[in-house]
Design a protein around this motif. Structure first.
Motif, mmCIF file in Angstrom:
data_model
loop_
_atom_site.group_PDB
_atom_site.id
_atom_site.type_symbol
_atom_site.label_atom_id
_atom_site.label_comp_id
_atom_site.label_asym_id
_atom_site.label_seq_id
_atom_site.Cartn_x
_atom_site.Cartn_y
_atom_site.Cartn_z
ATOM 1 N N VAL A 179 59.427 43.518 71.769
ATOM 2 C CA VAL A 179 59.879 43.870 73.120
ATOM 3 C C VAL A 179 59.914 45.389 73.279
ATOM 4 O O VAL A 179 59.491 45.944 74.304
ATOM 5 C CB VAL A 179 61.275 43.267 73.393
ATOM 6 N N LEU A 180 60.407 46.075 72.236
ATOM 7 C CA LEU A 180 60.536 47.528 72.291
ATOM 8 C C LEU A 180 59.178 48.213 72.405
ATOM 9 O O LEU A 180 58.957 49.056 73.287
ATOM 10 C CB LEU A 180 61.272 48.010 71.036
ATOM 11 N N ASN A 215 69.425 43.840 61.946
ATOM 12 C CA ASN A 215 68.886 42.555 61.496
ATOM 13 C C ASN A 215 68.028 42.702 60.244
ATOM 14 O O ASN A 215 68.034 41.818 59.376
ATOM 15 C CB ASN A 215 68.097 41.896 62.627
ATOM 16 N N LEU A 272 69.606 47.513 66.993
ATOM 17 C CA LEU A 272 69.897 46.101 66.715
ATOM 18 C C LEU A 272 68.854 45.511 65.769
ATOM 19 O O LEU A 272 69.190 44.695 64.895
ATOM 20 C CB LEU A 272 69.935 45.312 68.024
ATOM 21 N N ALA A 273 67.598 45.925 65.910
ATOM 22 C CA ALA A 273 66.563 45.474 64.977
ATOM 23 C C ALA A 273 66.854 45.978 63.570
ATOM 24 O O ALA A 273 66.676 45.248 62.591
ATOM 25 C CB ALA A 273 65.194 45.959 65.442
ATOM 26 N N LEU A 325 64.167 37.788 64.328
ATOM 27 C CA LEU A 325 64.799 38.471 65.456
ATOM 28 C C LEU A 325 64.414 39.946 65.483
ATOM 29 O O LEU A 325 64.158 40.513 66.563
ATOM 30 C CB LEU A 325 66.318 38.313 65.370
ATOM 31 N N ALA A 326 64.357 40.578 64.304
ATOM 32 C CA ALA A 326 63.960 41.985 64.245
ATOM 33 C C ALA A 326 62.532 42.169 64.748
ATOM 34 O O ALA A 326 62.242 43.106 65.500
ATOM 35 C CB ALA A 326 64.092 42.510 62.811
ATOM 36 N N SER A 373 65.275 51.491 74.287
ATOM 37 C CA SER A 373 64.597 51.634 72.996
ATOM 38 C C SER A 373 65.592 51.867 71.870
ATOM 39 O O SER A 373 65.493 51.255 70.795
ATOM 40 C CB SER A 373 63.591 52.786 73.058
ATOM 41 N N SER A 391 73.335 38.080 66.516
ATOM 42 C CA SER A 391 72.533 38.186 65.287
ATOM 43 C C SER A 391 73.125 37.335 64.176
ATOM 44 O O SER A 391 72.398 36.681 63.415
ATOM 45 C CB SER A 391 72.462 39.656 64.844
ATOM 46 N N LEU A 431 67.598 48.509 71.295
ATOM 47 C CA LEU A 431 66.822 47.478 70.608
ATOM 48 C C LEU A 431 66.477 47.903 69.191
ATOM 49 O O LEU A 431 66.505 47.091 68.257
ATOM 50 C CB LEU A 431 65.539 47.187 71.394
ATOM 51 N N GLY A 458 75.687 41.765 70.735
ATOM 52 C CA GLY A 458 74.409 41.659 70.042
ATOM 53 C C GLY A 458 74.581 41.366 68.557
ATOM 54 O O GLY A 458 73.817 40.591 67.970
ATOM 55 N N LEU A 491 62.589 41.823 68.523
ATOM 56 C CA LEU A 491 63.142 43.008 69.173
ATOM 57 C C LEU A 491 62.145 44.162 69.166
ATOM 58 O O LEU A 491 61.991 44.880 70.162
ATOM 59 C CB LEU A 491 64.441 43.425 68.474
#
Length: 437
Positions: free
Chosen positions: A147-148, A358, A354-355, A140-141, A348, A20, A351, A16, A144
């Motif tokens: 989606v979360l 970013n 990773l958010a 991207l953040a 959760s 990114s 993601l 991931g 994410l």
């Protein structure tokens, strides 16, 4: 199996991170090509090339050190003002360094590519190219978080029982030592005595109906209750009615988890419910994370001594300590290695982490320090100001800003960055941040 899932989690999160970085570089690459700038290389990582392939005029590849990436555009530095035979007429302790960098920049420029250099583009185009990388991390953040929050849902207090404690232990004791077995004199918890089981969902307590998203109300009701209290649970679709003899015990304060209070206790932990949110919540969470991350970045210099102490002096690592690539990848492994948690929690946390990475890449790269993207944006802004001012005053075009003069700052920053990254990596290995306490 825990070790296996830890390794899998580290690997997934590491991939991931690489995605990114590649996504960030794609922003630079796409806008550079859009504005006609030649891009010979698109690389993820630094150092020795592990794999690469050439498509058209660009070589795409992965390098050995995954601490970032780069898109190499030709003509990043303009010619030196007042040059003679390729060398500047100016003198100074760093002049040779700047002249050599300009010479290296010119090596990529073939005669037919003279009009495809980065510095020949107008300031606003250069700003767009350099801002596009961090902006891709922001996109991207946001994706994410969407989606979360809109797909998986936001955790709310649930009413399904996660664990049933076997015996009564005060919160102060549980917080200071691991209680693997019940003390000899410890009585069974009211929940264990009433036959409650993990997976039961409380649907009624003390004669009051409890909805799925009313976990906090259930906790509050338990804390003010006392003695035998009727409780109804849903167990695999069958409603079971029983009674729990609620006792007073030392428990964590709802408002401040570092404090304890004496209140009603039955001895269960509850699983969260996940409720899907709307776009407004996504925007609010993104704004809040940007503010928190910005504040954390400004505090990095003052936390360097603490990180050094954690890495080499055995000092305690603070929960809000900075972490590097090793640290966040390890946290990714810990997330996947958790047992007896709903899949929504793993997803959760993954993601969200990773958010957060970013968002950090977005803000860090906007710092006005070369070789970060902001280190190219600021000279372009200054050049635009100078040109517009000269035009308004009827003066000749002052020409491009000499960005090479910032190279000494870039070299110092790279040395500091590499040193701090090494200290962070050591601290993340020998004294990791206690993500799960």
């Amino acid at each position: 199996m825990t070790i296996f899932w830890t390794i899998v989690g580290i690997a997934i999160f590491f991939v991931g991170l690489l995605i990114s970085i590649a996504w960030h570089e794609l922003g630079h690459f796409a806008t550079a090509r859009w504005f006609g700038i030649k891009v010979p290389e698109f690389m993820v990582g630094f150092g020795r090339t592990i794999w690469s392939v050439k498509r058209g005029e660009t070589e795409y590849g992965i390098k050995a050190i995954p601490l970032g990436g780069y898109v190499r555009m030709i003509g990043m530095l303009p010619p030196a003002p007042g040059k003679t035979l390729g060398r500047s007429r100016r003198t100074g302790p760093f002049q040779g360094l700047m002249d050599d960098a300009r010479a290296q920049s010119r090596l990529d420029v073939l005669p037919e590519d003279a009009d495809r250099q980065f510095w020949t583009r107008s300031p606003w185009k250069r700003i767009v190219v350099m801002f596009a990388g961090p902006f891709m991390n922001l996109i991207l953040a946001v994706g994410l978080f969407a989606v979360l929050l809109m797909g998986v849902g936001q955790a709310t207090d649930g009413t399904r029982i996660r664990d049933v404690s076997e015996c009564v232990v005060p919160a102060s004791v549980a917080a200071t030592q691991e209680v693997e077995q019940c003390p000899v004199d410890a009585p069974p918890t009211p929940a264990a005595g009433a036959g409650l089981l993990p997976g039961d969902r409380v649907v009624s307590f003390a004669g009051r109906a409890i909805e799925e998203a009313q976990g906090q109300q259930l906790r509050e009701a338990i804390r003010v209750a006392s003695g035998p209290t009727p409780i109804v649970v849903d167990r695999d679709g069958v409603r079971v009615t029983t009674s729990v003899n609620i006792i007073d015990n030392e428990v964590q304060d709802f408002q401040d988890s570092t404090r304890t209070v004496t209140a009603g206790f039955i001895g269960v932990s509850l699983l969260p419910d996940y409720v899907r949110q709307g776009p407004g919540t996504v925007a609010t969470e993104i704004g809040s994370m940007i503010v928190r991350t910005g504040e954390a970045i400004t505090k990095i210099p003052e936390r360097v001594p603490a990180v050094f102490g954690a890495a080499f002096l055995g000092e305690e690592r603070e929960p809000d300590s900075p972490v590097g690539v090793v640290g966040v990848s390890r946290i990714g492994g810990e997330i996947l290695a958790q047992e007896n948690v709903p899949w929504q929690q793993d997803v959760s946390l993954f993601l969200g982490l990773l958010a957060a990475v970013n968002i950090s890449l977005f803000l860090l790269n906007l710092l006005p320090i070369p070789p970060l993207d902001g280190g190219q944006i600021v000279p372009a802004i200054w050049e635009s100001i100078k040109r517009n001012t000269a035009r308004a005053l009827g003066r000749p075009d002052p020409g491009p800003v000499d960005a090479a003069r910032l190279l000494p700052v870039a070299y110092v920053f790279v040395l500091v960055f590499l040193g701090f990254s090494l200290i962070l990596a050591i601290a993340d290995i020998v004294n990791p941040v206690p993500f799960f306490g």
